[in-house]
Design a protein around this motif. Structure first.
Motif, PDB file in Angstrom:
ATOM      1  N   ALA A  32      -6.974 -19.187  -6.031  1.00  0.00           N
ATOM      2  CA  ALA A  32      -7.858 -19.135  -4.862  1.00  0.00           C
ATOM      3  C   ALA A  32      -8.977 -20.166  -5.004  1.00  0.00           C
ATOM      4  CB  ALA A  32      -8.432 -17.732  -4.706  1.00  0.00           C
ATOM      5  N   LYS A  33      -9.532 -20.248  -6.196  1.00  0.00           N
ATOM      6  CA  LYS A  33     -10.604 -21.217  -6.455  1.00  0.00           C
ATOM      7  C   LYS A  33     -10.114 -22.639  -6.241  1.00  0.00           C
ATOM      8  CE  LYS A  33     -13.880 -22.652 -10.046  1.00  0.00           C
ATOM      9  NZ  LYS A  33     -14.328 -22.429 -11.449  1.00  0.00           N
ATOM     10  N   LYS A  34      -8.893 -22.939  -6.700  1.00  0.00           N
ATOM     11  CA  LYS A  34      -8.327 -24.279  -6.548  1.00  0.00           C
ATOM     12  C   LYS A  34      -8.061 -24.594  -5.078  1.00  0.00           C
ATOM     13  CE  LYS A  34      -7.528 -27.055  -8.968  1.00  0.00           C
ATOM     14  NZ  LYS A  34      -8.238 -28.340  -9.264  1.00  0.00           N
ATOM     15  N   ILE A  35      -7.578 -23.622  -4.318  1.00  0.00           N
ATOM     16  CA  ILE A  35      -7.323 -23.829  -2.886  1.00  0.00           C
ATOM     17  C   ILE A  35      -8.622 -24.180  -2.162  1.00  0.00           C
ATOM     18  CG2 ILE A  35      -6.705 -22.647  -0.735  1.00  0.00           C
ATOM     19  CD1 ILE A  35      -4.615 -21.068  -2.424  1.00  0.00           C
ATOM     20  N   ILE A  44     -13.297 -29.331   4.691  1.00  0.00           N
ATOM     21  CA  ILE A  44     -12.855 -28.125   5.397  1.00  0.00           C
ATOM     22  C   ILE A  44     -13.555 -26.923   4.780  1.00  0.00           C
ATOM     23  CG2 ILE A  44     -10.883 -26.656   5.980  1.00  0.00           C
ATOM     24  CD1 ILE A  44      -9.130 -29.202   5.648  1.00  0.00           C
ATOM     25  N   GLU A  45     -14.288 -26.192   5.590  1.00  0.00           N
ATOM     26  CA  GLU A  45     -15.004 -25.025   5.079  1.00  0.00           C
ATOM     27  C   GLU A  45     -14.013 -23.917   4.741  1.00  0.00           C
ATOM     28  OE1 GLU A  45     -18.483 -21.837   6.385  1.00  0.00           O
ATOM     29  OE2 GLU A  45     -18.081 -23.600   7.632  1.00  0.00           O
ATOM     30  N   ALA A  46     -14.032 -23.479   3.503  1.00  0.00           N
ATOM     31  CA  ALA A  46     -13.122 -22.425   3.049  1.00  0.00           C
ATOM     32  C   ALA A  46     -13.894 -21.445   2.183  1.00  0.00           C
ATOM     33  CB  ALA A  46     -11.961 -23.028   2.264  1.00  0.00           C
ATOM     34  N   TYR A  47     -13.456 -20.197   2.198  1.00  0.00           N
ATOM     35  CA  TYR A  47     -14.179 -19.179   1.440  1.00  0.00           C
ATOM     36  C   TYR A  47     -13.255 -18.007   1.115  1.00  0.00           C
ATOM     37  CZ  TYR A  47     -14.254 -16.656   5.887  1.00  0.00           C
ATOM     38  OH  TYR A  47     -13.878 -16.015   7.038  1.00  0.00           O
ATOM     39  N   GLU A  48     -13.669 -17.201   0.147  1.00  0.00           N
ATOM     40  CA  GLU A  48     -12.970 -15.960  -0.162  1.00  0.00           C
ATOM     41  C   GLU A  48     -13.607 -14.827   0.631  1.00  0.00           C
ATOM     42  OE1 GLU A  48     -11.611 -14.807  -4.187  1.00  0.00           O
ATOM     43  OE2 GLU A  48     -12.615 -16.645  -4.851  1.00  0.00           O
ATOM     44  N   ASP A  49     -12.785 -13.981   1.235  1.00  0.00           N
ATOM     45  CA  ASP A  49     -13.332 -12.821   1.919  1.00  0.00           C
ATOM     46  C   ASP A  49     -13.667 -11.724   0.904  1.00  0.00           C
ATOM     47  OD1 ASP A  49     -10.959 -11.493   1.269  1.00  0.00           O
ATOM     48  OD2 ASP A  49     -10.113 -11.621   3.285  1.00  0.00           O
ATOM     49  N   ASN A  50     -14.047 -10.570   1.377  1.00  0.00           N
ATOM     50  CA  ASN A  50     -14.484  -9.499   0.478  1.00  0.00           C
ATOM     51  C   ASN A  50     -13.376  -8.975  -0.434  1.00  0.00           C
ATOM     52  OD1 ASN A  50     -17.076  -9.584   1.522  1.00  0.00           O
ATOM     53  ND2 ASN A  50     -16.645  -8.053   3.102  1.00  0.00           N
ATOM     54  N   PHE A  51     -12.125  -9.250  -0.074  1.00  0.00           N
ATOM     55  CA  PHE A  51     -11.004  -8.760  -0.879  1.00  0.00           C
ATOM     56  C   PHE A  51     -10.439  -9.820  -1.809  1.00  0.00           C
ATOM     57  CE2 PHE A  51      -6.619  -7.195  -1.536  1.00  0.00           C
ATOM     58  CZ  PHE A  51      -6.921  -5.910  -1.999  1.00  0.00           C
ATOM     59  N   GLY A  52     -10.803 -11.092  -1.575  1.00  0.00           N
ATOM     60  CA  GLY A  52     -10.287 -12.177  -2.397  1.00  0.00           C
ATOM     61  C   GLY A  52      -9.246 -13.029  -1.712  1.00  0.00           C
ATOM     62  N   ASN A  53      -8.958 -12.748  -0.425  1.00  0.00           N
ATOM     63  CA  ASN A  53      -8.124 -13.651   0.363  1.00  0.00           C
ATOM     64  C   ASN A  53      -8.924 -14.915   0.670  1.00  0.00           C
ATOM     65  OD1 ASN A  53      -5.956 -11.666   0.802  1.00  0.00           O
ATOM     66  ND2 ASN A  53      -7.431 -10.649   2.153  1.00  0.00           N
ATOM     67  N   VAL A  54      -8.233 -16.033   0.866  1.00  0.00           N
ATOM     68  CA  VAL A  54      -8.906 -17.281   1.209  1.00  0.00           C
ATOM     69  C   VAL A  54      -8.757 -17.536   2.705  1.00  0.00           C
ATOM     70  CG1 VAL A  54      -8.939 -19.788   0.895  1.00  0.00           C
ATOM     71  CG2 VAL A  54      -8.588 -18.278  -1.080  1.00  0.00           C
ATOM     72  N   ARG A  55      -9.885 -17.870   3.340  1.00  0.00           N
ATOM     73  CA  ARG A  55      -9.911 -18.142   4.773  1.00  0.00           C
ATOM     74  C   ARG A  55     -10.473 -19.541   5.013  1.00  0.00           C
ATOM     75  NH1 ARG A  55     -10.513 -13.435   7.827  1.00  0.00           N
ATOM     76  NH2 ARG A  55     -10.416 -14.849   9.615  1.00  0.00           N
ATOM     77  N   PHE A 133      -4.804 -17.266   3.422  1.00  0.00           N
ATOM     78  CA  PHE A 133      -4.008 -17.203   2.197  1.00  0.00           C
ATOM     79  C   PHE A 133      -4.302 -15.864   1.522  1.00  0.00           C
ATOM     80  CE2 PHE A 133      -4.906 -21.905   2.549  1.00  0.00           C
ATOM     81  CZ  PHE A 133      -3.658 -22.218   3.060  1.00  0.00           C
ATOM     82  N   THR A 134      -3.288 -15.042   1.414  1.00  0.00           N
ATOM     83  CA  THR A 134      -3.498 -13.655   1.006  1.00  0.00           C
ATOM     84  C   THR A 134      -3.166 -13.375  -0.454  1.00  0.00           C
ATOM     85  OG1 THR A 134      -1.264 -13.107   1.755  1.00  0.00           O
ATOM     86  CG2 THR A 134      -3.071 -12.762   3.316  1.00  0.00           C
ATOM     87  N   LYS A 135      -3.752 -12.282  -0.929  1.00  0.00           N
ATOM     88  CA  LYS A 135      -3.441 -11.721  -2.243  1.00  0.00           C
ATOM     89  C   LYS A 135      -2.320 -10.688  -2.099  1.00  0.00           C
ATOM     90  CE  LYS A 135      -6.632 -10.316  -4.948  1.00  0.00           C
ATOM     91  NZ  LYS A 135      -7.782  -9.562  -5.504  1.00  0.00           N
ATOM     92  N   ASP A 136      -1.661 -10.413  -3.195  1.00  0.00           N
ATOM     93  CA  ASP A 136      -0.815  -9.230  -3.368  1.00  0.00           C
ATOM     94  C   ASP A 136       0.181  -8.985  -2.241  1.00  0.00           C
ATOM     95  OD1 ASP A 136       0.100  -6.851  -4.578  1.00  0.00           O
ATOM     96  OD2 ASP A 136      -1.299  -5.666  -3.411  1.00  0.00           O
TER      97      ASP A 136
END
Length: 413
Positions: A32-35, A44-55, A133-136
């Protein structure tokens, strides 16, 4: 050509970079960090949401057009062991010691590369590009189930997670677990009581029921299998003592069935038996019809054995169906993009689950129900195994298909 030379291609380099970061389900933090880093480097503004998905999101350059959402999952089947990549002139694969993770880093890398190109092309008129980009995904779909859908503006979704180039999968089967249970009211000794007609054997009775319940394909159409049912296991009788002994005697899993069959008790008239089924369907009404049919079979059984035994069939939904939309817009765009890239389109359904199933039952920021499609960007073989490999030529062509899809989408929507 070596893998180093191959990585001069931006798409391939992004894929290899991500694939070399182990990311088993629940441990996606590094990838996620690399993405986020790859996207941020291109503005491109990108961030992790509260669950750890990347948006991430690229704003529209033409407000008259509609945005498009690309979705893929970051987790892979495998562990945290090193991912040693090699190229044999046709396929990217590993050293056979673990999975490659093209499921779904091929989709993630394609989405990232397209986002970078869209961001850098100031002349391209588009309605915006959103990324999730989702987890699990592999174990529990917990990532997609924790996405804040009210934040998403797109109505149309491409889930980049099919395993063959040109696949445009427009419907997917639900997954329902079901238990068939039989209880006999009176057991006894298999010798002394065997002639007593008030004593019926639950294992024999469940076999009678199983024989009446459909198995395999229940309905199909031009897209493939619509509804199916499969018996996963059946158990009953005097098995409790030997099951308790399995761990004590360190019996290997491949010997469980033989061990239980040999050690189970035969000197009793069995009073309890269970079977477990799975039901899959891309049409909810047809699934309902099948379940009602089985429940009717069960009711007839209970009438026949009233006072002696009782059966129950209980179905529990696990994943809702992804039903085909009446809106064929993306099907037509996908077929046109395939034709422009000399790719054979395969517009069909799939008899399994994916994140499309969740999107299809959610609504976006504007309270519109998502219209998702499962898309194939590459030919990936032997997924979820150490023999997993990805055809490079198909991946390059698959990316061109995705790029053309976005261009056609923005010229016609």
């Amino acid at each position: 050509m070596s893998i180093e030379e191959l990585r001069k291609d931006k798409l391939i380099d992004i894929f290899c970079t991500l694939a070399q970061i182990p990311s088993p389900s629940g441990q996606e933090q590094k990838v996620a960090k690399k993405i986020i880093e790859l996207l941020s480097e291109s503005g491109i503004e990108a961030y992790e949401d509260n669950f750890g998905n990347v948006r991430a999101k690229i704003p529209a350059t033409d407000s008259t057009k509609q945005p498009l959402l690309l979705s893929a999952h970051m987790d892979v089947i495998g562990d945290n062991s090193p991912v040693n990549i090699k190229y044999d002139g046709k396929y990217i694969e590993t050293d056979k010691k673990r999975t490659l993770g093209a499921d779904d880093k091929a989709g993630v890398a394609a989405a990232i590369n397209l986002a970078i190109e869209v961001k850098n092309n100031q002349n391209l008129k588009h309605g915006g590009l959103e990324l999730v980009f989702t987890k699990d995904e592999e174990q529990g779909l917990s990532g997609i189930n924790h996405v804040d859908f009210s934040d998403i503006e797109s109505e149309y979704v491409l889930v980049l997670d099919a395993d063959k180039l040109g696949q445009i999968l427009v419907a997917g089967a639900s997954y329902t677990n079901a238990i068939l249970e039989v209880k006999a009211f009176k057991g006894g000794h298999s010798g002394i009581d065997i002639a007593d007609t008030d004593r019926v054997n639950a294992v024999k009775l469940i076999g009678e029921l199983i024989n009446q319940i459909p198995q395999g394909v229940y309905k199909s159409n031009e897209l493939g299998v619509v509804t199916s049912i499969n018996i996963g296991s059946v158990i009953g009788g005097g098995v409790e003592p030997c099951i308790k002994q399995i761990s004590d005697e360190n019996i290997k899993s491949e010997s469980f069935i033989d061990y239980v069959a040999e050690k189970s008790m035969t000197n009793l008239i069995n009073t309890y038996a269970k079977a477990k089924y799975s039901i899959r369907s891309s049409e909810s009404e047809n699934e309902k019809e099948l379940i009602e049919k089985i429940q009717k079979i069960t009711e007839n059984f209970n009438e026949k054995y009233e006072g002696l035994a009782k059966a129950e069939f209980l179905a529990t939904p696990h994943l809702p169906a992804f039903e085909r939309s009446n809106d064929s817009t993306l099907e037509k765009i996908g077929a046109k993009a395939c034709e422009m890239c000399n790719v054979e389109p395969s517009i069909t359904s799939f008899h399994a689950g994916a994140e499309t199933h969740i999107y299809a039952h959610k609504q976006n920021k504007f309270n519109k129900t998502f219209k998702p499609y499962l898309i194939g960007c590459a030919d990936v073989y032997n997924m979820h195994s150490s023999d997993e490999k990805m055809d490079v030529e198909s991946y390059v062509k698959g990316y061109e298909f995705l790029k053309k899809f976005f261009e056609v989408y923005n010229s016609e929507i």
